[in-house]
Design a protein around this motif. Structure first.
Motif, PDB file in Angstrom:
ATOM      1  N   TYR A  18       0.811  -1.215   0.000  1.00 30.38           N
ATOM      2  CA  TYR A  18       0.000   0.000   0.000  1.00 30.38           C
ATOM      3  C   TYR A  18       0.845   1.266   0.000  1.00 30.38           C
ATOM      4  O   TYR A  18       0.665   2.144  -0.853  1.00 30.38           O
ATOM      5  CB  TYR A  18      -0.954   0.042   1.196  1.00 30.38           C
ATOM      6  CG  TYR A  18      -1.787   1.312   1.192  1.00 30.38           C
ATOM      7  CD1 TYR A  18      -2.945   1.397   0.432  1.00 30.38           C
ATOM      8  CD2 TYR A  18      -1.379   2.450   1.903  1.00 30.38           C
ATOM      9  CE1 TYR A  18      -3.693   2.563   0.375  1.00 30.38           C
ATOM     10  CE2 TYR A  18      -2.113   3.623   1.848  1.00 30.38           C
ATOM     11  CZ  TYR A  18      -3.270   3.674   1.091  1.00 30.38           C
ATOM     12  OH  TYR A  18      -3.990   4.851   1.027  1.00 30.38           O
ATOM     13  N   TRP A  19       1.744   1.404   0.954  1.00 33.47           N
ATOM     14  CA  TRP A  19       2.457   2.673   1.102  1.00 33.47           C
ATOM     15  C   TRP A  19       3.448   2.916  -0.035  1.00 33.47           C
ATOM     16  O   TRP A  19       3.664   4.056  -0.444  1.00 33.47           O
ATOM     17  CB  TRP A  19       3.140   2.740   2.467  1.00 33.47           C
ATOM     18  CG  TRP A  19       2.129   2.923   3.554  1.00 33.47           C
ATOM     19  CD1 TRP A  19       1.689   1.968   4.429  1.00 33.47           C
ATOM     20  CD2 TRP A  19       1.394   4.113   3.854  1.00 33.47           C
ATOM     21  NE1 TRP A  19       0.729   2.484   5.256  1.00 33.47           N
ATOM     22  CE2 TRP A  19       0.523   3.804   4.932  1.00 33.47           C
ATOM     23  CE3 TRP A  19       1.381   5.400   3.324  1.00 33.47           C
ATOM     24  CZ2 TRP A  19      -0.343   4.755   5.475  1.00 33.47           C
ATOM     25  CZ3 TRP A  19       0.519   6.343   3.862  1.00 33.47           C
ATOM     26  CH2 TRP A  19      -0.323   6.010   4.923  1.00 33.47           C
ATOM     27  N   GLU A  20       4.019   1.827  -0.576  1.00 38.03           N
ATOM     28  CA  GLU A  20       4.878   1.995  -1.736  1.00 38.03           C
ATOM     29  C   GLU A  20       4.067   2.504  -2.935  1.00 38.03           C
ATOM     30  O   GLU A  20       4.516   3.400  -3.666  1.00 38.03           O
ATOM     31  CB  GLU A  20       5.553   0.670  -2.106  1.00 38.03           C
ATOM     32  CG  GLU A  20       6.514   0.133  -1.052  1.00 38.03           C
ATOM     33  CD  GLU A  20       5.846  -0.818  -0.072  1.00 38.03           C
ATOM     34  OE1 GLU A  20       6.553  -1.681   0.494  1.00 38.03           O
ATOM     35  OE2 GLU A  20       4.613  -0.695   0.118  1.00 38.03           O
ATOM     36  N   TYR A  21       2.862   1.956  -3.081  1.00 36.73           N
ATOM     37  CA  TYR A  21       1.990   2.377  -4.182  1.00 36.73           C
ATOM     38  C   TYR A  21       1.483   3.800  -3.930  1.00 36.73           C
ATOM     39  O   TYR A  21       1.438   4.632  -4.854  1.00 36.73           O
ATOM     40  CB  TYR A  21       0.814   1.396  -4.303  1.00 36.73           C
ATOM     41  CG  TYR A  21       0.131   1.422  -5.650  1.00 36.73           C
ATOM     42  CD1 TYR A  21       0.513   0.542  -6.660  1.00 36.73           C
ATOM     43  CD2 TYR A  21      -0.893   2.332  -5.914  1.00 36.73           C
ATOM     44  CE1 TYR A  21      -0.113   0.566  -7.898  1.00 36.73           C
ATOM     45  CE2 TYR A  21      -1.511   2.363  -7.141  1.00 36.73           C
ATOM     46  CZ  TYR A  21      -1.125   1.487  -8.132  1.00 36.73           C
ATOM     47  OH  TYR A  21      -1.726   1.507  -9.363  1.00 36.73           O
ATOM     48  N   HIS A  22       1.095   4.074  -2.719  1.00 39.44           N
ATOM     49  CA  HIS A  22       0.669   5.409  -2.290  1.00 39.44           C
ATOM     50  C   HIS A  22       1.718   6.450  -2.668  1.00 39.44           C
ATOM     51  O   HIS A  22       1.418   7.514  -3.235  1.00 39.44           O
ATOM     52  CB  HIS A  22       0.430   5.364  -0.777  1.00 39.44           C
ATOM     53  CG  HIS A  22       0.345   6.685  -0.090  1.00 39.44           C
ATOM     54  ND1 HIS A  22       1.472   7.444   0.226  1.00 39.44           N
ATOM     55  CD2 HIS A  22      -0.711   7.379   0.401  1.00 39.44           C
ATOM     56  CE1 HIS A  22       1.103   8.539   0.856  1.00 39.44           C
ATOM     57  NE2 HIS A  22      -0.213   8.537   0.970  1.00 39.44           N
ATOM     58  N   ASP A  23       2.986   6.151  -2.385  1.00 38.27           N
ATOM     59  CA  ASP A  23       4.061   7.102  -2.662  1.00 38.27           C
ATOM     60  C   ASP A  23       4.251   7.322  -4.164  1.00 38.27           C
ATOM     61  O   ASP A  23       4.540   8.440  -4.601  1.00 38.27           O
ATOM     62  CB  ASP A  23       5.367   6.618  -2.031  1.00 38.27           C
ATOM     63  CG  ASP A  23       5.326   6.674  -0.503  1.00 38.27           C
ATOM     64  OD1 ASP A  23       4.400   7.311   0.041  1.00 38.27           O
ATOM     65  OD2 ASP A  23       6.207   6.070   0.129  1.00 38.27           O
ATOM     66  N   LEU A  24       4.080   6.255  -4.951  1.00 37.34           N
ATOM     67  CA  LEU A  24       4.211   6.407  -6.399  1.00 37.34           C
ATOM     68  C   LEU A  24       3.084   7.276  -6.964  1.00 37.34           C
ATOM     69  O   LEU A  24       3.304   8.098  -7.862  1.00 37.34           O
ATOM     70  CB  LEU A  24       4.195   5.031  -7.082  1.00 37.34           C
ATOM     71  CG  LEU A  24       5.449   4.175  -6.905  1.00 37.34           C
ATOM     72  CD1 LEU A  24       5.243   2.797  -7.528  1.00 37.34           C
ATOM     73  CD2 LEU A  24       6.671   4.856  -7.519  1.00 37.34           C
ATOM     74  N   LEU A  25       1.886   7.106  -6.440  1.00 38.66           N
ATOM     75  CA  LEU A  25       0.760   7.925  -6.887  1.00 38.66           C
ATOM     76  C   LEU A  25       0.996   9.400  -6.595  1.00 38.66           C
ATOM     77  O   LEU A  25       0.683  10.274  -7.411  1.00 38.66           O
ATOM     78  CB  LEU A  25      -0.535   7.462  -6.205  1.00 38.66           C
ATOM     79  CG  LEU A  25      -1.123   6.130  -6.677  1.00 38.66           C
ATOM     80  CD1 LEU A  25      -2.232   5.677  -5.731  1.00 38.66           C
ATOM     81  CD2 LEU A  25      -1.662   6.246  -8.100  1.00 38.66           C
ATOM     82  N   TYR A  26       1.571   9.685  -5.433  1.00 36.60           N
ATOM     83  CA  TYR A  26       1.787  11.074  -5.034  1.00 36.60           C
ATOM     84  C   TYR A  26       3.100  11.652  -5.570  1.00 36.60           C
ATOM     85  O   TYR A  26       3.312  12.863  -5.482  1.00 36.60           O
ATOM     86  CB  TYR A  26       1.752  11.212  -3.518  1.00 36.60           C
ATOM     87  CG  TYR A  26       0.353  11.362  -2.969  1.00 36.60           C
ATOM     88  CD1 TYR A  26      -0.483  12.376  -3.430  1.00 36.60           C
ATOM     89  CD2 TYR A  26      -0.137  10.505  -1.982  1.00 36.60           C
ATOM     90  CE1 TYR A  26      -1.765  12.524  -2.939  1.00 36.60           C
ATOM     91  CE2 TYR A  26      -1.421  10.653  -1.476  1.00 36.60           C
ATOM     92  CZ  TYR A  26      -2.228  11.666  -1.962  1.00 36.60           C
ATOM     93  OH  TYR A  26      -3.501  11.823  -1.474  1.00 36.60           O
ATOM     94  N   LYS A  27       3.945  10.803  -6.094  1.00 38.18           N
ATOM     95  CA  LYS A  27       5.229  11.298  -6.599  1.00 38.18           C
ATOM     96  C   LYS A  27       5.043  12.175  -7.828  1.00 38.18           C
ATOM     97  O   LYS A  27       5.795  13.134  -8.056  1.00 38.18           O
ATOM     98  CB  LYS A  27       6.148  10.116  -6.915  1.00 38.18           C
ATOM     99  CG  LYS A  27       7.584  10.513  -7.188  1.00 38.18           C
ATOM    100  CD  LYS A  27       8.460   9.271  -7.356  1.00 38.18           C
ATOM    101  CE  LYS A  27       9.913   9.660  -7.590  1.00 38.18           C
ATOM    102  NZ  LYS A  27      10.778   8.464  -7.763  1.00 38.18           N
ATOM    103  N   GLY A  28       4.021  11.841  -8.634  1.00 37.28           N
ATOM    104  CA  GLY A  28       3.689  12.694  -9.762  1.00 37.28           C
ATOM    105  C   GLY A  28       4.538  12.499 -11.000  1.00 37.28           C
ATOM    106  O   GLY A  28       4.535  13.352 -11.900  1.00 37.28           O
ATOM    107  N   ASP A  29       5.285  11.406 -11.085  1.00 37.84           N
ATOM    108  CA  ASP A  29       6.122  11.174 -12.262  1.00 37.84           C
ATOM    109  C   ASP A  29       5.301  10.817 -13.495  1.00 37.84           C
ATOM    110  O   ASP A  29       5.698  11.116 -14.622  1.00 37.84           O
ATOM    111  CB  ASP A  29       7.131  10.050 -11.993  1.00 37.84           C
ATOM    112  CG  ASP A  29       8.243  10.493 -11.050  1.00 37.84           C
ATOM    113  OD1 ASP A  29       8.365  11.713 -10.825  1.00 37.84           O
ATOM    114  OD2 ASP A  29       8.968   9.630 -10.535  1.00 37.84           O
TER     115      ASP A  29
END
Length: 248
Positions: free
Chosen positions: A158-169
């Motif tokens: 979850y948190w790894e995916y959460h961070d990718l979503l918010y990273k904005g790349d």
């Protein structure tokens, strides 16, 4: 809605400054259409409208902190944290519950700029709880992102995916959700099946309904040990509330 109100207010203000139409003003002043006075009038209106848009965006993103402790705080906090993704020790003295939207620019700003400072300054003392509140009328991909994140949770990502979503790349889309899952080496068949499971959409909707029950009207909205903070507040505002809690 707020931005439209500001546009309307500034437009009305511009019209009130000069209640005559361009042709009427020209007749009054004895000038012809297309004169410098007419262009000056239109330029004034455009400038005031632009200022209204800018002010609307600023106020929309930076609402004041609401520091109101809620009644039955322990029961309230228990309801907030129940069955929701969490980051940090469960016995942390400070719990931040975030109602957020993966496509909200102010939520992205908070995740990228404010949360890392909180996590570094209060290591081991703060627990973050995430609840979905996708503003579907404004952000068409927010619901899909929330569902995809919950599917990642089923594979302990979850948190790894959460961070990718918010990273904005990558701009959010169905293809982006699959790309993030691939990047995290997730089981793609299970991920796709999970996305089609209506129970996951219902889970997001339950978060939204719960948020509405506790007064969430926009994102991001935070509850810090029962104290509500609204809008894209900077680190210093969270620091004041957290330090106050820790000093008690």
């Amino acid at each position: 809605m707020l931005k439209r109100q500001f546009l309307s207010a500034w437009y009305n203000l511009a019209m009130d400054q000069n209640p005559l139409s361009p042709s009427e003003e020209n007749q009054k002043n004895g000038s012809q259409p297309g004169s410098a006075n007419t262009w000056y009038y239109y330029l004034l209106v455009v400038m005031m409208l632009a200022a209204g848009v800018a002010l609307g965006y600023i106020l929309w993103g930076r609402q004041p902190v609401v520091s109101s402790n809620l009644s039955d705080k322990e029961l309230f906090i228990k309801a907030l944290v129940d069955d929701a993704p969490s980051l940090g020790p469960s016995n942390a003295p400070v719990t931040i519950v975030e109602f957020s939207d993966f496509q909200c620019p102010y939520c992205i700003k908070w995740q990228q700029e404010v949360w890392p400072k909180i996590n570094a300054a209060y290591d081991g003392k703060v627990r973050l709880i995430y609840r979905d509140f996708p503003l579907t009328q404004l952000h068409p991909y927010a619901m899909g992102a929330a569902i995809a994140a919950n599917c990642a949770a089923e594979q302990n990502k979850y948190w790894e995916y959460h961070d990718l979503l918010y990273k904005g790349d990558i701009e959010l889309s169905a293809l982006a959700y699959e790309a993030f899952a691939t990047q995290l080496n997730m089981d793609m068949d299970a991920f796709k099946q999970c996305q089609q499971n209506m129970d996951n959409q219902k889970k997001v909707q339950n978060d939204m309904e719960f948020g509405e029950m506790v007064g969430v009207e926009g994102t991001p909205t935070f509850f810090v040990n029962g104290y509500r903070m609204v809008g894209a507040q900077p680190f210093e505002e969270f620091q004041k509330v957290i330090d106050n809690i820790l000093s008690q």
